[in-house]
Write an enzyme that holds these catalytic residues in place. Structure first.
Site, PDB file in Angstrom:
ATOM      1  N   ARG A 298      -3.064   0.754   2.232  1.00 58.58           N
ATOM      2  CA  ARG A 298      -1.853   0.888   1.288  1.00 58.58           C
ATOM      3  C   ARG A 298      -0.839   2.178   1.709  1.00 58.58           C
ATOM      4  NH1 ARG A 298      -1.332  -0.329  -3.934  1.00 58.58           N
ATOM      5  NH2 ARG A 298       0.405  -1.434  -3.715  1.00 58.58           N
ATOM      6  N   CYS A 328      -9.163   8.014  13.753  1.00 57.08           N
ATOM      7  CA  CYS A 328      -7.893   9.122  14.218  1.00 57.08           C
ATOM      8  C   CYS A 328      -6.849   8.846  14.496  1.00 57.08           C
ATOM      9  CB  CYS A 328      -8.662   8.647  15.393  1.00 57.08           C
ATOM     10  SG  CYS A 328      -8.348  10.660  17.196  1.00 57.08           S
ATOM     11  N   TYR A 356      -4.713  -6.897  -2.188  1.00 54.24           N
ATOM     12  CA  TYR A 356      -4.255  -6.056  -0.463  1.00 54.24           C
ATOM     13  C   TYR A 356      -4.991  -3.951  -0.100  1.00 54.24           C
ATOM     14  CZ  TYR A 356      -0.547  -9.331  -2.363  1.00 54.24           C
ATOM     15  OH  TYR A 356      -0.472 -10.706  -3.049  1.00 54.24           O
TER      16      TYR A 356
END
Length: 401
Positions: A298, A328, A356
């Site tokens: 998020r 990465c 979420y």
């Protein structure tokens, strides 16, 4: 959930770890039902996509909630959690007619958001009651990616296409038993939401067989101290009055429905992580943790804010840190945050981790998804095991090359 409890859970179950408090979920559910208690018939359908662990669904089953689902898999999860099909509404977007027919065969309430599928479904299944999702063309929501009721949104049938809807209904003889809208998430302007409801009320007047009106949700919760949030009590007072007036004019009581997700579970969740490394550069102190955008996307996807606490050193001197992940990519979970002094091995806690967060987690970089724990009636329960390499490989077919 106290810092002492969270530290003990991190030690018991290891990190990264999602922890949910069923007591907070129950309190939020009671808050919204109380706000709309003057309505004769109210139905809260928990938005499964926010957090879909089957044990969370069972908590909502105990609360007498319904479910809002957006995929056939969420429908199946709801049924396995013990929900009656009549208590599940299916509100997909951009899915095939075949998937909608699958949901119909399972006996759940169908909600259709485009003319093409509405016409096809009405021709084949005119006796199956259908809800229609209307796009009110109201811009609402805290981020463009979660504002779904504006004119360029892919969601819903334009309110300007109402005559077209009625032609389809008349030509197919189908039954419309509900009308629905969802303007977006993180709504804090009650008046903007109420303006959208007037559009839906005007549309509802044209359907004589309605059983309910679904006003969606998207109610904002606070993410930090002093943060704005949806005044659910004010909304309850104003919308309940208007809804009761509408029912009186309509000639019978309808059910008022909402489909909250974030409002019900966001504040119930904490995400616990371990500090792998503290790295000083010329201008920034990084706290590198054992998680990243694979577990909590998020902040990168929505620019979302999650309050971060060092629960290992809650009284330490505050310093500025950028908390970053081990992926990465540039997966900054919190930039230039004032946090009690961090050392390697400390446990950090992310707030508002119930909605979420795990549901958007992935195996990016071939990392394992975290474990999940539920605090219920004073006890902690492991509700999702930590993944292993066998989980990564489970559905891969290994060739002999």
């Amino acid at each position: 959930m106290t810092q002492k409890l969270l530290l003990s859970l991190a030690k018991k179950y290891d990190t990264p770890l999602y922890v949910y408090d069923s007591g907070k979920i129950s309190a939020q559910y009671k808050r919204i039902t109380t706000a709309f208690s003057s309505v004769a018939s109210l139905r809260i359908n928990y938005a499964v996509k926010a957090l879909s662990n089957i044990n969370i669904l069972k908590v909502f089953k105990q609360l007498n909630s319904g479910l809002d689902t957006v995929s056939i898999q969420e429908v199946q999860l709801g049924l396995k959690a013990g929900f009656d099909p009549n208590d599940i509404i299916f509100t997909p977007n951009g899915v095939s007619l075949e998937e909608i027919e699958q949901a119909k065969d399972l006996g759940v309430q169908i909600n259709i958001d485009n003319i093409s599928i509405l016409e096809q479904f009405g021709q084949k299944h005119p006796k199956t009651p259908v809800c229609i999702r209307i796009n009110p063309h109201i811009m609402a929501g805290g981020n463009s990616k979660i504002s779904v009721g504006h004119i360029d949104s892919k969601f819903g049938i334009s309110i300007h296409q109402l005559p077209h809807i009625h032609r389809v209904v008349e030509n197919t003889g189908m039954l419309i038993n509900g009308i629905h809208m969802h303007t977006g998430s993180d709504i804090y302007d009650v008046d903007a939401f109420l303006r959208a409801t007037e559009i839906l009320f005007n549309a509802a007047e044209t359907f004589k067989d309605l059983a309910y009106i679904d006003f969606g949700s998207g109610f904002k919760v606070p993410y930090k101290e002093g943060d704005i949030e949806t005044d659910i009590e004010e909304l309850g007072k104003k919308l309940s009055k208007r809804f009761n007036e509408f029912c009186k004019d309509f000639g019978r009581d309808l059910t008022l429905m909402f489909e909250p997700g974030k409002f019900l579970v966001s504040e119930a969740g904490k995400f616990l992580v371990n500090v792998n490394v503290v790295k000083q550069t010329t201008s920034t102190v990084f706290a590198g943790v054992d998680t990243g955008m694979n577990h909590l996307i998020r902040p990168m996807f929505y620019d979302a804010y999650h309050h971060i606490e060092n629960i290992s050193n809650p009284k330490g001197k505050e310093r500025f840190y950028s908390v970053v992940g081990y992926i990465c990519e540039t997966d900054t979970l919190g930039a230039n945050r004032r946090i009690n002094e961090i050392s390697e091995g400390d446990i950090l806690s992310f707030s508002n981790a119930g909605a979420y967060c795990f549901s958007m987690a992935s195996n990016y970089n071939s990392r394992y998804r975290p474990a999940e724990v539920l605090i219920h009636k004073g006890k902690d329960y492991l509700i999702r095991k930590r993944e292993t390499i066998d989980d990564i490989l489970r559905n891969q077919e290994q060739l002999t090359l």
